[in-house]
Design a protein around this motif. Structure first.
Motif, PDB file in Angstrom:
ATOM      1  N   GLU A  65      -9.493 -13.338  92.790  1.00 55.53           N
ATOM      2  CA  GLU A  65      -8.352 -14.246  92.955  1.00 55.53           C
ATOM      3  C   GLU A  65      -8.525 -15.147  94.171  1.00 55.53           C
ATOM      4  O   GLU A  65      -8.188 -16.332  94.120  1.00 55.53           O
ATOM      5  CB  GLU A  65      -7.058 -13.446  93.095  1.00 55.53           C
ATOM      6  CG  GLU A  65      -6.618 -12.770  91.823  1.00 55.53           C
ATOM      7  CD  GLU A  65      -5.392 -11.878  91.994  1.00 55.53           C
ATOM      8  OE1 GLU A  65      -4.911 -11.381  90.978  1.00 55.53           O
ATOM      9  OE2 GLU A  65      -4.918 -11.693  93.147  1.00 55.53           O
ATOM     10  N   THR A  66      -9.063 -14.619  95.249  1.00 56.05           N
ATOM     11  CA  THR A  66      -9.308 -15.427  96.451  1.00 56.05           C
ATOM     12  C   THR A  66     -10.263 -16.568  96.144  1.00 56.05           C
ATOM     13  O   THR A  66     -10.007 -17.717  96.518  1.00 56.05           O
ATOM     14  CB  THR A  66      -9.864 -14.540  97.584  1.00 56.05           C
ATOM     15  OG1 THR A  66      -8.881 -13.568  97.925  1.00 56.05           O
ATOM     16  CG2 THR A  66     -10.227 -15.362  98.810  1.00 56.05           C
ATOM     17  N   ILE A  67     -11.338 -16.276  95.449  1.00 54.09           N
ATOM     18  CA  ILE A  67     -12.316 -17.311  95.087  1.00 54.09           C
ATOM     19  C   ILE A  67     -11.678 -18.332  94.151  1.00 54.09           C
ATOM     20  O   ILE A  67     -11.874 -19.542  94.314  1.00 54.09           O
ATOM     21  CB  ILE A  67     -13.569 -16.676  94.449  1.00 54.09           C
ATOM     22  CG1 ILE A  67     -14.271 -15.749  95.443  1.00 54.09           C
ATOM     23  CG2 ILE A  67     -14.520 -17.748  93.905  1.00 54.09           C
ATOM     24  CD1 ILE A  67     -14.708 -16.388  96.742  1.00 54.09           C
ATOM     25  N   LEU A  68     -10.904 -17.864  93.195  1.00 55.79           N
ATOM     26  CA  LEU A  68     -10.249 -18.793  92.268  1.00 55.79           C
ATOM     27  C   LEU A  68      -9.279 -19.717  93.003  1.00 55.79           C
ATOM     28  O   LEU A  68      -9.234 -20.916  92.721  1.00 55.79           O
ATOM     29  CB  LEU A  68      -9.538 -18.027  91.148  1.00 55.79           C
ATOM     30  CG  LEU A  68     -10.462 -17.258  90.200  1.00 55.79           C
ATOM     31  CD1 LEU A  68      -9.645 -16.449  89.195  1.00 55.79           C
ATOM     32  CD2 LEU A  68     -11.431 -18.184  89.498  1.00 55.79           C
ATOM     33  N   ARG A  69      -8.531 -19.164  93.952  1.00 58.29           N
ATOM     34  CA  ARG A  69      -7.628 -20.010  94.750  1.00 58.29           C
ATOM     35  C   ARG A  69      -8.425 -21.058  95.529  1.00 58.29           C
ATOM     36  O   ARG A  69      -8.027 -22.217  95.601  1.00 58.29           O
ATOM     37  CB  ARG A  69      -6.815 -19.152  95.721  1.00 58.29           C
ATOM     38  CG  ARG A  69      -5.641 -18.465  95.090  1.00 58.29           C
ATOM     39  CD  ARG A  69      -4.785 -17.753  96.150  1.00 58.29           C
ATOM     40  NE  ARG A  69      -3.832 -16.879  95.511  1.00 58.29           N
ATOM     41  CZ  ARG A  69      -4.017 -15.577  95.318  1.00 58.29           C
ATOM     42  NH1 ARG A  69      -5.121 -14.979  95.753  1.00 58.29           N
ATOM     43  NH2 ARG A  69      -3.104 -14.854  94.708  1.00 58.29           N
ATOM     44  N   GLU A  70      -9.540 -20.637  96.127  1.00 59.04           N
ATOM     45  CA  GLU A  70     -10.383 -21.578  96.884  1.00 59.04           C
ATOM     46  C   GLU A  70     -10.894 -22.695  95.986  1.00 59.04           C
ATOM     47  O   GLU A  70     -11.082 -23.821  96.437  1.00 59.04           O
ATOM     48  CB  GLU A  70     -11.567 -20.838  97.521  1.00 59.04           C
ATOM     49  CG  GLU A  70     -11.168 -19.937  98.668  1.00 59.04           C
ATOM     50  CD  GLU A  70     -12.301 -19.053  99.169  1.00 59.04           C
ATOM     51  OE1 GLU A  70     -13.442 -19.138  98.642  1.00 59.04           O
ATOM     52  OE2 GLU A  70     -12.051 -18.265 100.094  1.00 59.04           O
ATOM     53  N   GLU A  71     -11.106 -22.401  94.716  1.00 61.35           N
ATOM     54  CA  GLU A  71     -11.580 -23.404  93.752  1.00 61.35           C
ATOM     55  C   GLU A  71     -10.446 -24.271  93.211  1.00 61.35           C
ATOM     56  O   GLU A  71     -10.691 -25.186  92.442  1.00 61.35           O
ATOM     57  CB  GLU A  71     -12.307 -22.712  92.589  1.00 61.35           C
ATOM     58  CG  GLU A  71     -13.632 -22.093  92.978  1.00 61.35           C
ATOM     59  CD  GLU A  71     -14.688 -23.120  93.332  1.00 61.35           C
ATOM     60  OE1 GLU A  71     -14.596 -24.295  92.891  1.00 61.35           O
ATOM     61  OE2 GLU A  71     -15.614 -22.761  94.068  1.00 61.35           O
ATOM     62  N   GLY A  72      -9.198 -23.935  93.572  1.00 59.48           N
ATOM     63  CA  GLY A  72      -8.066 -24.727  93.126  1.00 59.48           C
ATOM     64  C   GLY A  72      -7.486 -24.289  91.788  1.00 59.48           C
ATOM     65  O   GLY A  72      -6.678 -25.006  91.195  1.00 59.48           O
ATOM     66  N   VAL A  73      -7.887 -23.130  91.304  1.00 58.47           N
ATOM     67  CA  VAL A  73      -7.380 -22.626  90.027  1.00 58.47           C
ATOM     68  C   VAL A  73      -5.926 -22.192  90.206  1.00 58.47           C
ATOM     69  O   VAL A  73      -5.589 -21.484  91.157  1.00 58.47           O
ATOM     70  CB  VAL A  73      -8.254 -21.452  89.521  1.00 58.47           C
ATOM     71  CG1 VAL A  73      -7.644 -20.789  88.304  1.00 58.47           C
ATOM     72  CG2 VAL A  73      -9.672 -21.948  89.217  1.00 58.47           C
ATOM     73  N   ALA A  74      -5.070 -22.621  89.283  1.00 61.17           N
ATOM     74  CA  ALA A  74      -3.635 -22.310  89.375  1.00 61.17           C
ATOM     75  C   ALA A  74      -3.284 -20.966  88.742  1.00 61.17           C
ATOM     76  O   ALA A  74      -2.424 -20.253  89.241  1.00 61.17           O
ATOM     77  CB  ALA A  74      -2.825 -23.413  88.715  1.00 61.17           C
ATOM     78  N   ASP A  75      -3.956 -20.626  87.632  1.00 58.73           N
ATOM     79  CA  ASP A  75      -3.615 -19.412  86.897  1.00 58.73           C
ATOM     80  C   ASP A  75      -4.859 -18.610  86.540  1.00 58.73           C
ATOM     81  O   ASP A  75      -5.868 -19.183  86.096  1.00 58.73           O
ATOM     82  CB  ASP A  75      -2.889 -19.765  85.590  1.00 58.73           C
ATOM     83  CG  ASP A  75      -1.555 -20.446  85.833  1.00 58.73           C
ATOM     84  OD1 ASP A  75      -0.710 -19.840  86.515  1.00 58.73           O
ATOM     85  OD2 ASP A  75      -1.372 -21.582  85.356  1.00 58.73           O
ATOM     86  N   ALA A  76      -4.749 -17.295  86.699  1.00 60.65           N
ATOM     87  CA  ALA A  76      -5.804 -16.376  86.271  1.00 60.65           C
ATOM     88  C   ALA A  76      -5.253 -15.545  85.123  1.00 60.65           C
ATOM     89  O   ALA A  76      -4.094 -15.136  85.149  1.00 60.65           O
ATOM     90  CB  ALA A  76      -6.225 -15.464  87.415  1.00 60.65           C
ATOM     91  N   PHE A  77      -6.093 -15.309  84.120  1.00 64.43           N
ATOM     92  CA  PHE A  77      -5.663 -14.440  83.030  1.00 64.43           C
ATOM     93  C   PHE A  77      -6.677 -13.336  82.810  1.00 64.43           C
ATOM     94  O   PHE A  77      -7.824 -13.418  83.263  1.00 64.43           O
ATOM     95  CB  PHE A  77      -5.394 -15.232  81.742  1.00 64.43           C
ATOM     96  CG  PHE A  77      -6.609 -15.661  80.974  1.00 64.43           C
ATOM     97  CD1 PHE A  77      -7.108 -14.886  79.934  1.00 64.43           C
ATOM     98  CD2 PHE A  77      -7.239 -16.869  81.262  1.00 64.43           C
ATOM     99  CE1 PHE A  77      -8.221 -15.297  79.204  1.00 64.43           C
ATOM    100  CE2 PHE A  77      -8.335 -17.294  80.542  1.00 64.43           C
ATOM    101  CZ  PHE A  77      -8.838 -16.502  79.511  1.00 64.43           C
TER     102      PHE A  77
END
Length: 159
Positions: free
Chosen positions: A95-107
């Motif tokens: 989730e930290t990496i996804l946030r750094e990439e600007g991703v809004a939602d993880a599924f």
């Protein structure tokens, strides 16, 4: 067993065999699909591992679908290290990496919805993720009788 520090890090090529071994146990038990070692190697930069005393004891991966949507997948922890927070630590790293990439939602697609609920995920319809079905599910032997639960978590506002 004495307490050893759990280190979560980006996977390296040398971790591919350990990832394959851990995920193979889950596949044998029908918990996840089998992943060929070459598939793991091809996607190694999308994997994270949990390491204890120099040994890989868990893994997970991320898969990007759009600029704002990504999947957390292939979450697996060695039996001996379950219920020690390893899975949560792996998901938090992803989730930290996804946030750094600007991703809004993880599924996730999971057979363990309660685990993901504790991490802030909520159940949704699989139909919310047609990209996933087109890309990954069409070759799955469970396609017509999928028992996985789709869940989503908002990582940031405005996706």
């Amino acid at each position: 067993m004495e307490t050893q520090e759990i280190c979560i890090r980006t996977a390296r090529l040398t971790d591919a065999d350990a990832i394959a071994e851990i995920t193979h146990q889950y596949a044998e038990n029908g918990i996840m699909l089998k992943r060929a070692p070459e598939n793991i190697i091809e996607n190694i930069r999308n994997f994270f591992v949990a390491e204890v005393g120099g040994r890989v004891v868990g893994c997970c991966a991320i898969s990007f679908f759009t600029l704002h949507l990504a999947e957390i997948r292939t979450l697996a922890v060695c039996e001996r290290f379950k219920r020690m927070g390893v899975g949560s630590m792996l998901v938090e790293k992803a989730e930290t990496i996804l946030r750094e990439e600007g991703v809004a939602d993880a599924f996730v697609l999971t057979l363990a919805p309660r685990f993901f609920e504790t991490l802030g995920y909520r159940s949704v319809s699989k139909e919310m993720f047609p990209q996933k079905i087109w890309r990954d599910c069409t070759n799955c032997p469970k396609l017509m009788s999928c028992d996985e639960i789709a869940m989503i978590k908002q990582l940031r506002q405005g996706g």
